[in-house]
Structure formats: structure tokens, C-alpha cells
Design an enzyme around this catalytic site. Structure first.
Site, PDB file in Angstrom:
ATOM      1  N   GLY A  70       0.870  -1.219   0.032  1.00  0.00           N
ATOM      2  CA  GLY A  70      -0.044   0.016  -0.124  1.00  0.00           C
ATOM      3  C   GLY A  70       0.908   1.161  -0.036  1.00  0.00           C
ATOM      4  CG  HIS A 111      12.935   4.449  -7.950  1.00  0.00           C
ATOM      5  ND1 HIS A 111      13.604   4.651  -8.982  1.00  0.00           N
ATOM      6  CD2 HIS A 111      11.785   3.488  -8.406  1.00  0.00           C
ATOM      7  CE1 HIS A 111      13.151   4.130 -10.061  1.00  0.00           C
ATOM      8  NE2 HIS A 111      11.892   3.637  -9.645  1.00  0.00           N
ATOM      9  CE1 TYR A 134       7.303   4.236  -4.486  1.00  0.00           C
ATOM     10  CE2 TYR A 134       8.992   4.406  -5.947  1.00  0.00           C
ATOM     11  CZ  TYR A 134       8.274   3.697  -5.295  1.00  0.00           C
ATOM     12  OH  TYR A 134       7.907   2.366  -5.572  1.00  0.00           O
TER      13      TYR A 134
HETATM   14  C1  15L Z   1       8.874   1.639  -8.789  1.00  0.00           C
HETATM   15  O1  15L Z   1       9.085   1.419  -7.776  1.00  0.00           O
HETATM   16  C2  15L Z   1       7.607   1.779  -9.263  1.00  0.00           C
HETATM   17  O2  15L Z   1       6.697   1.467  -8.286  1.00  0.00           O
HETATM   18  C3  15L Z   1       6.965   1.459 -10.694  1.00  0.00           C
HETATM   19  O3  15L Z   1       5.801   2.098 -11.072  1.00  0.00           O
HETATM   20  C4  15L Z   1       8.201   1.618 -11.621  1.00  0.00           C
HETATM   21  O4  15L Z   1       8.503   2.886 -11.988  1.00  0.00           O
HETATM   22  C5  15L Z   1       9.678   1.017 -11.210  1.00  0.00           C
HETATM   23  O5  15L Z   1       9.639   1.307  -9.682  1.00  0.00           O
HETATM   24  C6  15L Z   1      10.829   1.140 -12.074  1.00  0.00           C
HETATM   25  O6  15L Z   1      11.912   1.498 -11.640  1.00  0.00           O
HETATM   26  O7  15L Z   1      10.544   0.776 -13.054  1.00  0.00           O
END
Ligand code: 15L
Length: 272
Positions: A70, A111, A134
């Protein structure tokens, strides 16, 4: 593991996991702010806003294990990230502690470490280098996991997810692709393997181009069955030839790194 809660069940990863985890656990409890569009009559859904601590506490009652997906899954404003991912994750871990939940899978992200260059292979123990608010919230969540594992005895596994999908969708995703089936393999280790205290694993399939040393996951029994290389030729043929975002191209986190970028890239690259 009998009663397993999935938060973020209406999202992309949650929707893929529901049918795959259904035959595995006796009871799946699904939660999200919005009802999944394709909710089956035999599925249990409890709408919950993770920012509401009392509601989250109620949600965790009677649950054995949680797959916490979530929150916001892309970059957002500080207030969005704060409420959904930071306050939300805190409420979830607190609710789990009060309810005596035994195991938590925390869906963290590539990330959290996105500012490592693509030329490096990183183990799970690296210093965090979040590439966005994020990513920063995912570092916070990983920290929460360690805190609740060592202080309160919940077995926590943070899975630094790359990109979940049916297949890798571009050159960057050849390194970080994770098939839904391999994600289930990782989740089952975190929920079921005896003796888990706190673990971090990279959520990637068996990718020849991976930037990660996932030996800890392998030691815990992770044997991915899917390989991004099977799609490499087609993916690379479709890749634009004239990419013009050197920051995104340099780092593992890609466009999350170059968004809102204001540093002197050449100087940073030279010194680090
Ligand atoms: C993530 O953490 C995202 O939730 C997803 O939407 C993608 O952007 C992914 O990373 C990514 O790096 O491809």
C-alpha cells in the site's frame, strides 16, 4: 501462515498477486482505499486508508502475515508521500505489532538505491541513495522493518522491487524486471521460511544484466525461474537510439534520478 493481508491490493502488483497467492494461503484479506474493480465474490476486501491508525489497527487483527504494497508507488508531492508512505507504513507496522502479526513483507523499491551508477553491482547492504521522495519513503520503510524486527520480534523482509510485469518493457527494465511468479517466490520465503529476523532482497528475476548482488536471497532459497534475457533482443531493437537524458541513463533509478535534477552532473560523476 493462514491469514495473510495484502495492502494496496487494488494496485498493479496487488492485482497480479491476488490470484497467485489465493491457492497458497487459507485466507487472503485484501485492503486498499478503493475496491479492486474485478473483486470476486469469494474475496475478502476491507477498504482502509493507511493514514487512519485506528482503522489500520483493526485491519491487522487476526492476521498472521502481511504483504505491504500500500501507498504511493511513484513520485509524489511531499504531503502525498508523507501521508501515504511514511505515516501509512508507520501505522501498518504499529498495527501489526499491536495485533501480534508474525511476518511482514515490505515492498520497497529499486528507487531506495536509485542513485548508484549502472556500472556498479550493489549488494543489499549498500548505503541508501534514494532518487526521489518516493525512494526516500522506501528507505524509511526499510528502517521501520529493521526496527520492528529487532525490537518487537516481527520477521520482516524488505523486497527492493525492480519492475513487475509480464515482460521487461525497455533496456533499463532488462536489468530490473521481476515476473509476478518470481515475486511470489520471494514473498513465500519472507512469510514462510523459518528463522527470518530481518532480511533485504532484490526483487528481480534471473536477469543477466542485473545491477544487483542478490546472493542473500539465493542463500535464503530464492531460485528465480524467469529471465529477462529471453526478451533482450526484441527489447533492444525497440529501444530509441538517441536518448538525451544523461542523468537518467547513468543511474540505476533512470528517470526518477533526473526528475527535478539541479546538481552539476559532470562534477558529481567525476568525484563519485
Ligand atoms: C517503482 O518503484 C515503481 O513503483 C514502478 O512504477 C516503476 O516505476 C519501477 O519502480 C521502475 O523503476 O521501473
Amino acid at each position: 501462515m493462514e491469514r495473510v493481508l495484502i495492502t494496496g491490493a487494488a494496485g498493479d502488483i496487488g492485482s497480479r498477486l491476488r490470484p497467485l497467492l489465493k491457492p497458497v494461503y487459507r485466507e487472503l484479506v485484501l485492503s486498499d482505499r478503493v475496491r479492486p474493480a474485478d473483486l470476486g465474490a469469494d474475496e475478502t476486501f476491507i477498504p482502509t486508508d493507511l493514514a487512519d491508525a485506528t482503522a489500520v489497527e483493526g485491519l491487522c487483527r487476526g492476521i498472521d502475515g502481511i504483504v505491504h504494497l500500500g501507498g504511493k508507488s511513484i513520485e509524489g508531492t511531499w504531503d502525498e508521500i508523507l501521508q501515504s508512505n511514511i505515516v501509512g507504513a508507520y501505522n501498518l507496522f504499529e498495527g501489526a505489532r499491536k495485533a501480534g502479526v508474525k511476518r511482514i513483507i515490505f515492498a520497497t523499491s529499486n528507487h531506495a538505491v536509485g542513485f548508484y551508477p549502472r556500472t556498479t553491482t550493489i549488494p543489499t547492504e549498500v548505503i541508501p541513495r534514494p532518487d526521489s521522495r518516493y525512494g526516500l519513503s522506501k528507505v524509511f520503510g526499510e528502517g521501520l522493518g529493521a526496527l520492528y524486527a529487532y525490537k518487537h520480534g516481527i520477521g520482516v523482509t524488505s523486497i527492493r522491487i525492480g519492475n513487475v510485469g509480464d515482460r521487461p518493457i525497455d533496456a533499463r527494465r532488462l536489468a530490473i524486471w521481476l515476473s509476478p511468479e518470481d515475486l511470489v517466490r520471494l514473498i513465500r520465503i519472507g512469510l514462510e521460511r523459518p528463522g527470518i529476523v530481518y532480511e533485504v532482497m532484490y526483487g528481480v528475476s534471473d536477469n543477466a544484466r542485473a545491477w544487483y548482488d542478490n546472493s542473500r536471497a539465493a542463500a535464503l532459497g530464492y531460485a528465480p525461474q524467469d529471465r529477462s534475457e529471453d526478451y533482450a533482443e526484441a527489447v533492444l531493437a525497440a529501444e530509441p537510439k538517441d536518448r538525451k537524458d544523461p542523468v537518467a541513463e547513468n543511474y540505476q533509478g533512470g528517470p526518477f534520478c533526473s526528475a527535478e535534477y539541479s546538481a552539476d552532473f559532470e562534477t558529481i560523476k567525476r568525484n563519485n
